[in-house]
Scaffold this motif. Sequence first.
Motif, PDB file in Angstrom:
ATOM      1  N   TYR A  84      22.886   5.721 -13.234  1.00  0.00           N
ATOM      2  CA  TYR A  84      22.730   4.439 -12.993  1.00  0.00           C
ATOM      3  C   TYR A  84      22.305   4.398 -11.634  1.00  0.00           C
ATOM      4  O   TYR A  84      21.385   3.410 -11.480  1.00  0.00           O
ATOM      5  CB  TYR A  84      24.453   4.025 -12.951  1.00  0.00           C
ATOM      6  N   ILE A 144      28.549   2.089 -19.733  1.00  0.00           N
ATOM      7  CA  ILE A 144      29.280   3.244 -19.972  1.00  0.00           C
ATOM      8  C   ILE A 144      30.069   3.502 -18.705  1.00  0.00           C
ATOM      9  O   ILE A 144      31.364   3.669 -18.672  1.00  0.00           O
ATOM     10  CB  ILE A 144      28.664   4.268 -20.642  1.00  0.00           C
ATOM     11  N   SER A 145      29.463   3.714 -17.581  1.00  0.00           N
ATOM     12  CA  SER A 145      29.744   3.893 -16.269  1.00  0.00           C
ATOM     13  C   SER A 145      30.970   2.927 -15.861  1.00  0.00           C
ATOM     14  O   SER A 145      31.977   3.362 -15.406  1.00  0.00           O
ATOM     15  CB  SER A 145      28.700   3.795 -15.542  1.00  0.00           C
ATOM     16  N   LYS A 146      30.838   1.678 -16.062  1.00  0.00           N
ATOM     17  CA  LYS A 146      31.788   0.732 -15.649  1.00  0.00           C
ATOM     18  C   LYS A 146      32.818   0.857 -16.642  1.00  0.00           C
ATOM     19  O   LYS A 146      34.205   1.004 -16.047  1.00  0.00           O
ATOM     20  CB  LYS A 146      31.104  -0.642 -16.010  1.00  0.00           C
ATOM     21  N   THR A 194      27.384   9.334 -15.783  1.00  0.00           N
ATOM     22  CA  THR A 194      26.754   7.898 -15.957  1.00  0.00           C
ATOM     23  C   THR A 194      26.545   7.136 -14.819  1.00  0.00           C
ATOM     24  O   THR A 194      25.696   6.397 -14.695  1.00  0.00           O
ATOM     25  CB  THR A 194      27.608   7.043 -17.031  1.00  0.00           C
ATOM     26  N   PRO A 222      22.422  -2.273 -18.425  1.00  0.00           N
ATOM     27  CA  PRO A 222      22.657  -0.748 -17.619  1.00  0.00           C
ATOM     28  C   PRO A 222      23.692  -0.671 -17.130  1.00  0.00           C
ATOM     29  O   PRO A 222      24.353  -1.489 -16.540  1.00  0.00           O
ATOM     30  CB  PRO A 222      21.343  -0.725 -16.473  1.00  0.00           C
ATOM     31  N   GLY A 223      24.452   0.537 -17.129  1.00  0.00           N
ATOM     32  CA  GLY A 223      25.798   0.815 -16.500  1.00  0.00           C
ATOM     33  C   GLY A 223      26.880   0.537 -17.179  1.00  0.00           C
ATOM     34  O   GLY A 223      28.071   0.690 -16.555  1.00  0.00           O
TER      35      GLY A 223
END
Lengths: 277, 277, 277, 277
Positions: free
Chosen positions: D25, C17-19, D21, C14-15
């Motif tokens: 998250y 794309i965000s990172k 995102t 999870p996460g």
Amino acid sequence: MEKKTLLTHCTDEPGLISKITNICYKHQLNIIHNNEFVDNTCGHFFMRTELEGIFNDETLLHDLDQALPAGTSRRLLSSSKKRVVIMVTKEAHCLGDILMKAFDGSLNIDIAAVVGNYDHLQNLTEKFDIPYHHVSHQDLSRQEHEQRILETIEQYNADYIVLAKYMRVLTPEFVESYRHKIINIHHSFLPAFIGAKPYQQAYDRGVKIIGATAHFVTNDLDEGPIIKQDVIPVDHNFSAEDMAKAGRDVEKNVLSRALNKVVNDHVFVYENKTVIL
Amino acid sequence: MEKKTLLTHCTDEPGLISKITNICYKHQLNIIHNNEFVDNTCGHFFMRTELEGIFNDETLLHDLDQALPAGTSRRLLSSSKKRVVIMVTKEAHCLGDILMKAFDGSLNIDIAAVVGNYDHLQNLTEKFDIPYHHVSHQDLSRQEHEQRILETIEQYNADYIVLAKYMRVLTPEFVESYRHKIINIHHSFLPAFIGAKPYQQAYDRGVKIIGATAHFVTNDLDEGPIIKQDVIPVDHNFSAEDMAKAGRDVEKNVLSRALNKVVNDHVFVYENKTVIL
Amino acid sequence: MEKKTLLTHCTDEPGLISKITNICYKHQLNIIHNNEFVDNTCGHFFMRTELEGIFNDETLLHDLDQALPAGTSRRLLSSSKKRVVIMVTKEAHCLGDILMKAFDGSLNIDIAAVVGNYDHLQNLTEKFDIPYHHVSHQDLSRQEHEQRILETIEQYNADYIVLAKYMRVLTPEFVESYRHKIINIHHSFLPAFIGAKPYQQAYDRGVKIIGATAHFVTNDLDEGPIIKQDVIPVDHNFSAEDMAKAGRDVEKNVLSRALNKVVNDHVFVYENKTVIL
Amino acid sequence: MEKKTLLTHCTDEPGLISKITNICYKHQLNIIHNNEFVDNTCGHFFMRTELEGIFNDETLLHDLDQALPAGTSRRLLSSSKKRVVIMVTKEAHCLGDILMKAFDGSLNIDIAAVVGNYDHLQNLTEKFDIPYHHVSHQDLSRQEHEQRILETIEQYNADYIVLAKYMRVLTPEFVESYRHKIINIHHSFLPAFIGAKPYQQAYDRGVKIIGATAHFVTNDLDEGPIIKQDVIPVDHNFSAEDMAKAGRDVEKNVLSRALNKVVNDHVFVYENKTVIL
């Protein structure tokens, strides 16, 4: 005025078109459509002639036999609806499409009956007032099971048997009983992915296109004469299950287009191939 | 043994196939391929016959004229390469494809010359040892410009003129000089997006498929008889420029496939449509 | 302002794309296009990010390495033209198409050289001022022949080797030298008709569709990761030779479309498949 | 664990993907699929995010509203079946296909009712235990007729109205009542052959490809946002009636594929176009 279709094939020699069309002309039959093909590799001649007029079948065929080389195959076929028995397992889409097209007149067939080795599609079939025979394979040998199916089918005097996602392999005996009369839909672009689970095979190989193949059934699994094929693009987003889902429309469209050609007498089978005129 | 193609078309009546094939048979010409078509809407008959043997053109045509209805069009065409002049503006892809296919023998043509209203494609053309004529339209009226082109082309005695992304509209006089001999590629799926900037039009409309159309040029802009069309899928990711780029392969493929049919004498033009046998 | 493409792939969690997008945002890089894909079957994450701005490659990659799971593959690729060496045998159409597309700018490549085991295509190559190396295989073992080719190619420091109808099988040593950098066009719709003479095989089987497959070369003949496939319909009128002729356009189009995706950094290779973002 | 789809679109600015995102998250929602698109021509951002987890809709939307630019459209949609009302005239094929696909689960819809201005399809509809309302237009003004249909439909609280070959033009009032919720199948490759009898138009023009277009209905006849298009080849053998017959499969396939995208929340409508993620 009647309409009939004359299918002729024989060893090629000069003058065949001329001879056949002359005879039709003498019989005062009008040629509505005519298509011919010479396979130059094997020296064989094929001709399909749609005729209109008043037919004296016997003298017409006699005149053709006199004029054409020995060994010629010629058939004069009426344009009435063909009788079809459909065999299924569990999946509804191919059966559903054929039921619908028989219902709305898109397919020139009478569905005499549906035979399934499960009862999943009984309800759907009976919506259209067509008899459904549930012939389970459970606790039966392959021979026993097929024997029961043959007995069930026999009464319907079918012109063609359509395997609309019937998922069991037929024995040579069964195939022989309906030589060049059993049409199957295989859920791959044959000869890729012969055998079981073609969508899983396609997924594993990472192909970018999947397809379906309608073919006459012979004793060699998935090796019979191909009638129609079509494909759709896929990509990395498709799981094997997504491919199976996406493939349904191709399967049903290919099967019903193949069936359409067959029941309207466009298809010759010759040396494990089809000539479609 | 020579090979020739006989193209016949006339008002339909019973017995035409029989009459024509009889005459070929009498002339001891072997029919390699034969295709015919009756347009039942307008009652017109078309037949294309590929023949092999020793030809006496005059007596063959005479015999056909005797046997067939008045007003029949029949042409006996040799299988030698057609002479083609190509007209271009700035874009290379259609010209490039034809140059390459003439070079490797995929297209049965001799490119006599290339004429461009810019000099952008001179270098490419001359790589293949083909004369390039730069006939600029600058400071000239449309009539003057075309007059110069006509004078330039005349010497080459071309069977066909191919507009390979030639971006100017031709005058009726020009079109009349080469009636049914000018083939254009239009960068849309006609009749969608007639006229200028079809990709911009396609983008603005938000279509999901774009295409290209090869057609004979008539005096009605983009309204001539269509020979070949093909399409490719697009989606929201495509800008008008992306569509133009993606369209190039379709354009060149459609044009060269159309050209292939035309130069091998498969195409009849009749009532602003084509019959391709 | 520069443009670069970031290709990231790693085990999914999870996460991600965000990172990744956070880091780009912090570096004041604008995301022009972003595409990601999670292969849920194998739990792997892929992301392609087209970026615009002022790049400090080292700190950007460092920040990514800090944030992303161990074992992540990330590459930051400039948008400059890729260097390509093309290998051929005798057939011109695929080479011709690539030459033309490099010439008119449709393909983002520099063709460093063409290597052929015959000299048939020397003349065509040299029209475009590109060096042609005729490295004959005659009187040489496969190893000796390939050794000479490798020596010839080495100097060009190619990003990719394109087999444009190069008709000899490469040894594992050769393939290993350019792992995931050799792109081949196979003239069938793989995995149908693996091996030699696919058009003859297709003719013999009586298929109604033929195709072509562009794939990365691995040591298993015709088994490498598929990049692109396309097909065209055929029928009983097509001899094996007609199929080969008709297939040329598909082959060249598939190859150049595959090449286009590869040289613009859209293609991930993972577990013998491609993910194209 | 629930599944929902978040559709976001707004004016583009840097950092949007990262912001959205991040919020997902923080809410411990797992992103199963994510797709975004920036229309660089109009500077607009679109994102579709398939999420899995435990949803607090209110706080999630609140957090998004805080983070995203003013004027952002964001919708959080459950994955349950959409309710659909189908409108028909006489032709069975599109209705039949949707009935079948709802029946076998291929389409994620509940068919609430079918409304027809003739009773031809009542029998077919009722086979599937779905209410059929025959609302004849005879002796009624267009307004009166539509008023009756609206009253009939109202009770079903439909998410979408599907015009499955409903052959009457809707008034602006009707369209306004179901803005971007009415999906039509037009039997041509729009914008070619707008208006009545497109197959006759296609025949008259001599096109070599025909198609079908599924689009949202707006007040401009056949001008609404296109969702899906597909085509099939035709040739001189096809009469207008043959085209209509051949077109049926394309029509039904295009319509149900469009419907599939719409009811699974893949389709954004923006400036008379669709973005399908």
